[in-house]
Scaffold this motif. Structure first.
Motif, PDB file in Angstrom:
ATOM      1  N   GLU A 104       0.477  -0.878  -0.134  1.00 25.60           N
ATOM      2  CA  GLU A 104       0.619  -0.087  -0.059  1.00 25.60           C
ATOM      3  C   GLU A 104       0.891   1.232  -0.465  1.00 25.60           C
ATOM      4  O   GLU A 104       0.185   1.948  -0.917  1.00 25.60           O
ATOM      5  CB  GLU A 104      -1.451   0.177   1.528  1.00 25.60           C
ATOM      6  N   MET A 105       1.836   1.183   0.990  1.00 26.25           N
ATOM      7  CA  MET A 105       3.176   2.311   1.012  1.00 26.25           C
ATOM      8  C   MET A 105       3.263   2.862   0.063  1.00 26.25           C
ATOM      9  O   MET A 105       3.931   4.152  -1.135  1.00 26.25           O
ATOM     10  CB  MET A 105       4.337   1.877   1.989  1.00 26.25           C
ATOM     11  N   GLY A 106       4.249   1.233  -1.675  1.00 23.12           N
ATOM     12  CA  GLY A 106       4.107   1.521  -2.521  1.00 23.12           C
ATOM     13  C   GLY A 106       3.482   2.350  -3.861  1.00 23.12           C
ATOM     14  O   GLY A 106       3.326   3.260  -4.342  1.00 23.12           O
ATOM     15  N   LEU A 107       2.359   2.216  -3.753  1.00 21.38           N
ATOM     16  CA  LEU A 107       1.045   2.330  -4.955  1.00 21.38           C
ATOM     17  C   LEU A 107       0.494   3.678  -4.044  1.00 21.38           C
ATOM     18  O   LEU A 107       0.375   4.479  -4.807  1.00 21.38           O
ATOM     19  CB  LEU A 107       0.021   1.244  -4.201  1.00 21.38           C
ATOM     20  N   PHE A 108      -0.211   4.205  -2.819  1.00 18.54           N
ATOM     21  CA  PHE A 108      -0.199   5.318  -2.374  1.00 18.54           C
ATOM     22  C   PHE A 108       0.752   6.673  -2.195  1.00 18.54           C
ATOM     23  O   PHE A 108       0.558   7.927  -2.257  1.00 18.54           O
ATOM     24  CB  PHE A 108      -1.209   4.877  -1.511  1.00 18.54           C
ATOM     25  N   GLY A 109       1.979   6.027  -1.770  1.00 18.27           N
ATOM     26  CA  GLY A 109       2.721   6.960  -1.324  1.00 18.27           C
ATOM     27  C   GLY A 109       2.349   7.805   0.051  1.00 18.27           C
ATOM     28  O   GLY A 109       2.789   8.388   0.541  1.00 18.27           O
ATOM     29  N   ASP A 110       1.010   7.199   0.869  1.00 14.82           N
ATOM     30  CA  ASP A 110       1.474   8.307   1.763  1.00 14.82           C
ATOM     31  C   ASP A 110       0.048   7.509   3.284  1.00 14.82           C
ATOM     32  O   ASP A 110       0.427   8.455   4.304  1.00 14.82           O
ATOM     33  CB  ASP A 110      -0.465   8.967   1.444  1.00 14.82           C
TER      34      ASP A 110
END
Length: 105
Positions: free
Chosen positions: A64-70
């Motif tokens: 999820e971190m890699g996908l959204f960066g948030d």
């Protein structure tokens, strides 16, 4: 200044300054984070998540971190009530590093 010039100057100042949003979140709450992303949440914002006892969930958070960066992921701090202070400090440090941020919500 004429009235329309003053309004333009005021709008310019408002647009130049930002309020950062920090959200304390649990690793398992992907659907809630996604709902916020799709509805009312606008940059700059970050979700703060501690390490979960389940490695599969931690791997999903990494994706999820890699996908959204948030996401601010705190791998050294297990997800718990006792570690809310670490999450709060991570939000403050992040907000202080964002240019033009004048407040934190």
């Amino acid at each position: 200044f004429r009235e329309e010039q003053m309004l333009f100057v005021f709008i310019g100042v408002v647009n130049a300054l930002l309020i950062a949003t920090g959200i304390l979140s649990h690793p398992k709450n992907f659907e809630r984070r996604q709902a916020m992303r799709k509805s009312w949440l606008e940059p700059p914002y970050r979700f703060v998540i501690g390490r979960c006892g389940n490695e599969r969930i931690n791997a999903l958070v990494q994706q999820e971190m890699g996908l959204f960066g948030d996401i601010l992921f705190l791998p050294d701090h297990p997800e718990s009530y006792r570690n809310l202070t670490y999450k709060t400090m991570a939000i403050i440090k992040w907000a202080a590093s964002v240019p033009r941020v004048v407040g934190l919500l």
